[in-house]
Write a protein that holds these residues in place. Structure first.
Motif, short mmCIF file in Angstrom:
data_model
loop_
_atom_site.label_atom_id
_atom_site.label_comp_id
_atom_site.label_asym_id
_atom_site.label_seq_id
_atom_site.Cartn_x
_atom_site.Cartn_y
_atom_site.Cartn_z
N UNK A 72 11.93 29.92 45.51
CA UNK A 72 11.25 28.34 45.20
C UNK A 72 12.16 27.18 45.37
N UNK A 73 13.85 27.43 45.17
CA UNK A 73 14.12 26.73 45.42
C UNK A 73 14.87 26.18 46.86
N UNK A 74 14.50 27.23 47.62
CA UNK A 74 14.72 27.23 49.46
C UNK A 74 12.84 27.67 49.77
N UNK A 113 14.29 36.35 52.89
CA UNK A 113 14.88 37.67 52.18
C UNK A 113 15.47 37.60 51.23
N UNK A 114 14.55 37.74 50.09
CA UNK A 114 15.14 37.47 48.76
C UNK A 114 17.09 37.64 48.38
N UNK A 115 17.36 38.58 48.83
CA UNK A 115 18.49 38.81 49.21
C UNK A 115 20.20 37.68 49.71
N UNK A 116 18.74 37.40 50.73
CA UNK A 116 20.00 36.39 51.56
C UNK A 116 19.75 34.80 50.75
N UNK A 117 18.67 34.89 50.55
CA UNK A 117 19.09 33.42 49.50
C UNK A 117 20.21 33.66 48.93
N UNK A 118 20.36 34.52 47.90
CA UNK A 118 21.06 33.82 47.20
C UNK A 118 22.28 33.11 47.97
N UNK A 119 22.46 33.90 49.03
CA UNK A 119 24.14 33.34 49.92
C UNK A 119 24.08 32.51 50.42
N UNK A 120 22.58 31.40 49.86
CA UNK A 120 22.39 29.75 50.51
C UNK A 120 23.41 29.21 49.47
#
Length: 168
Positions: free
Chosen positions: A145-147, A158-165
């Motif tokens: 929800x931040x992205x 992809x929730x996992x890919x968002x962590x990398x941002x």
């Protein structure tokens, strides 16, 4: 067609008939906010054929569309149009045929020629709340929800890919 959010806009558009529908409209909102979905909902309700127009449109195609005797909703993806492309649309927008209804799709008014803006009825999509966005994901990760601020962005994420941002 179920639609979450945009209640004011839905109510406004649902009050239109073919006789009262503006001939040229501008739908503005962030990528994934539902501009296409709402346009398709409107076309279905009013029994209009949908024709997509992109920046590769030729003058011959515009003439063909102008002469087409079928009530059609033209969806124009303005974000990829140069000033020259927009100028080629002017006559089509200024004097639409009796059968043509035009929805221009853009994220904002930026980069849209004033001559086009002056000829449109504008509809601004509202921001979605976190509660509305929860309808589009099973994720409990608040990072999403931040992205992502629109349903379309959530569906593409992809929730996992968002962590990398994020640098934690």
């Amino acid at each position: 067609m179920n639609f979450i959010g945009q209640e004011k806009l839905l109510q406004l558009l649902d009050n239109y008939t073919l006789a009262t529908l503006p001939k040229t409209m501008l739908f503005m909102g962030e990528f994934g906010c539902g501009k296409h979905t709402l346009a398709k909902r409107l076309a279905n309700r009013l029994d209009l054929v949908i024709q997509l127009i992109d920046s590769k449109i030729t003058n011959d195609q515009l003439i063909e569309y102008y002469q087409k005797p079928v009530e059609t909703l033209y969806l124009v993806e303005l974000q990829n149009f140069t000033d020259k492309n927009q100028n080629s649309l002017l006559k089509f927008i200024e004097e639409p045929s009796d059968y043509a209804y035009i929805i221009l799709l853009a994220e904002s008014e930026a980069n849209i020629l004033p001559t086009i803006l002056n000829r449109c009825t504008k509809f601004q999509f509202e921001d979605y709340t976190k509660e509305q966005l929860l309808n589009f994901t099973n994720s409990t990760n608040d990072l999403i929800f931040k992205v992502c601020i629109t349903p379309g962005q959530i569906k593409l994420s992809d929730p996992e890919a968002i962590k990398d941002l994020f640098v934690l």
